[in-house]
Design a protein around this motif. Structure first.
Motif, short mmCIF file in Angstrom:
data_model
loop_
_atom_site.label_atom_id
_atom_site.label_comp_id
_atom_site.label_asym_id
_atom_site.label_seq_id
_atom_site.Cartn_x
_atom_site.Cartn_y
_atom_site.Cartn_z
N TRP A 66 0.84 -1.20 0.00
CA TRP A 66 0.00 0.00 0.00
C TRP A 66 0.88 1.25 0.00
CZ3 TRP A 66 -0.97 4.38 2.93
CH2 TRP A 66 -2.14 5.08 2.62
N TRP A 67 1.90 1.25 0.84
CA TRP A 67 2.80 2.40 0.88
C TRP A 67 3.59 2.53 -0.42
CZ3 TRP A 67 2.43 6.42 3.77
CH2 TRP A 67 1.83 6.33 5.03
N ARG A 68 3.94 1.41 -1.02
CA ARG A 68 4.62 1.45 -2.31
C ARG A 68 3.73 2.12 -3.36
NH1 ARG A 68 6.09 -3.34 -2.13
NH2 ARG A 68 8.26 -3.12 -1.50
N ASP A 69 2.45 1.77 -3.34
CA ASP A 69 1.49 2.38 -4.27
C ASP A 69 1.34 3.87 -4.00
OD1 ASP A 69 1.09 -0.12 -5.36
OD2 ASP A 69 -0.79 -0.50 -4.29
N GLU A 78 -6.67 7.77 -1.84
CA GLU A 78 -6.53 7.15 -0.51
C GLU A 78 -5.44 7.85 0.29
OE1 GLU A 78 -6.24 2.85 -0.37
OE2 GLU A 78 -7.18 2.75 -2.35
N ALA A 79 -4.34 8.14 -0.38
CA ALA A 79 -3.21 8.78 0.30
C ALA A 79 -3.60 10.14 0.87
CB ALA A 79 -2.04 8.94 -0.67
N ARG A 81 -6.30 11.09 2.01
CA ARG A 81 -7.15 10.96 3.20
C ARG A 81 -6.38 10.42 4.41
NH1 ARG A 81 -10.75 8.87 -0.79
NH2 ARG A 81 -10.31 6.72 -0.16
N HIS A 82 -5.14 10.00 4.17
CA HIS A 82 -4.32 9.43 5.24
C HIS A 82 -3.51 10.54 5.91
CE1 HIS A 82 -1.10 7.07 7.15
NE2 HIS A 82 -1.93 6.05 7.09
N PRO A 83 -3.40 10.53 7.25
CA PRO A 83 -2.70 11.62 7.95
C PRO A 83 -1.24 11.78 7.58
CG PRO A 83 -3.21 9.81 9.45
CD PRO A 83 -3.97 9.55 8.20
N VAL A 84 -0.60 10.70 7.11
CA VAL A 84 0.80 10.77 6.69
C VAL A 84 0.92 10.64 5.17
CG1 VAL A 84 3.09 9.70 6.86
CG2 VAL A 84 1.63 9.87 8.89
N GLY A 85 0.13 9.76 4.58
CA GLY A 85 0.25 9.48 3.15
C GLY A 85 0.10 10.69 2.27
N GLY A 86 -0.89 11.53 2.55
CA GLY A 86 -1.10 12.72 1.73
C GLY A 86 0.06 13.68 1.82
N LYS A 87 0.55 13.89 3.02
CA LYS A 87 1.69 14.80 3.20
C LYS A 87 2.95 14.24 2.55
CE LYS A 87 0.01 16.87 7.49
NZ LYS A 87 -1.34 16.28 7.33
N LEU A 88 3.11 12.92 2.61
CA LEU A 88 4.27 12.30 1.97
C LEU A 88 4.21 12.49 0.46
CD1 LEU A 88 6.81 10.47 2.24
CD2 LEU A 88 5.27 8.53 1.87
#
Length: 277
Positions: A66-69, A78-79, A81-88
């Protein structure tokens, strides 16, 4: 804007509680880059916590995928909406960070779900390079520099952490010492993992591995680093201090002093001021 500030504050607080050392070193980054380091380190924290959060290796591998995607931009909605994924995702785009280092970090983390211990000291060392080594390289790039010392510093930090965390890893049934080093001391990994081995022999293994880490640190410090990138390299200062403490204890990592956090604000401040690591 207020929501972004609140999210960053929560992210920083999470780092302060769960990865205090990296949180502290990030505070020495230029203010305009500090939040970027928080995002990068929060991503690493997410990866490091997966093993303890899943029961089966397959579940861990699915989370890594998921993180690779996310990194590759194929789960953008999806990213975001994620507290870290979007910022990353925004960090990767705004700083134009190369995905090769993220891929290396994610591939290195796959090793967390392998039931077979590191076969050799070289394998153990490679894990440090692929995980924290890649992360520290990215941290230097976030600060705007390609620092030659970044990968070896990150490797030192990872290996120091593996040694300090040995009691906790063994309690989880995770053998993080290389078989080569154990057998050189007459120990079998299965016996060590089952707490049936002679604990008196383990400190010698730790001391030998500390010498490997020390050699890597010496090599890292041969490189000059841009002052602006020093915050990414300050974990070397902490690793050196933790290494000295473990050596003073004769390699007994079951002594609580070996893994107890050691705040060093003055030492870190002086290192940052002088541009040394």
């Amino acid at each position: 804007m207020l929501d972004d500030l609140a999210d960053l504050s929560a992210l920083g607080e999470s780092l302060r509680r769960h990865d205090h050392d990296r949180f502290v070193t990030a505070m020495f980054a230029p203010p305009e880059r500090r939040a970027d380091l928080w995002v990068l380190y929060a991503f690493n924290l997410e990866l490091s916590q997966i093993r303890a959060q899943v029961r089966e290796p397959l579940a861990g591998m699915i989370r890594l995928q998921w993180w690779r995607d996310v990194v590759e931009g194929t789960r953008r909605e999806e990213a975001l909406r994620h507290p870290v994924g979007g910022k990353l995702l925004r960090l990767i785009e705004s700083r134009q960070l190369p995905l090769t280092h993220f891929h290396r970090l994610l591939e290195g983390r796959e090793r967390d779900f392998d039931a077979v211990p590191f076969a050799s000291i070289a394998d153990w060392h490679a894990y440090g390079q692929d995980t924290s080594g890649a992360l520290t390289h990215l941290a230097a790039l976030v600060l705007g520099h390609e620092a030659a010392a970044a990968q070896p510093v990150g490797t030192v930090w990872a290996l120091t952490g593996l040694l300090r965390s040995l009691p906790f890893h063994l309690a989880q049934g995770w053998m993080t010492l290389p078989v080569e080093a154990l057998r050189a001391a007459g120990l079998e990994p299965e016996m060590v993992a089952a707490a049936k081995a002679d604990k008196a022999a383990l400190p010698a293994v730790v001391m030998n591995l500390l010498s490997v880490v020390q050699q890597q640190l010496v090599q890292a410090r041969r490189h000059k680093a841009p002052r602006a990138a020093i915050a990414a390299l300050l974990p070397a200062v902490l690793a050196a201090a933790y290494g000295r403490r473990m050596r003073a204890l004769g390699g007994d990592v079951f002594d609580s002093r070996s893994f107890r956090p050691q705040p060093m604000p003055i030492r870190l401040a002086m290192a940052a001021l002088l541009g040394r690591f």
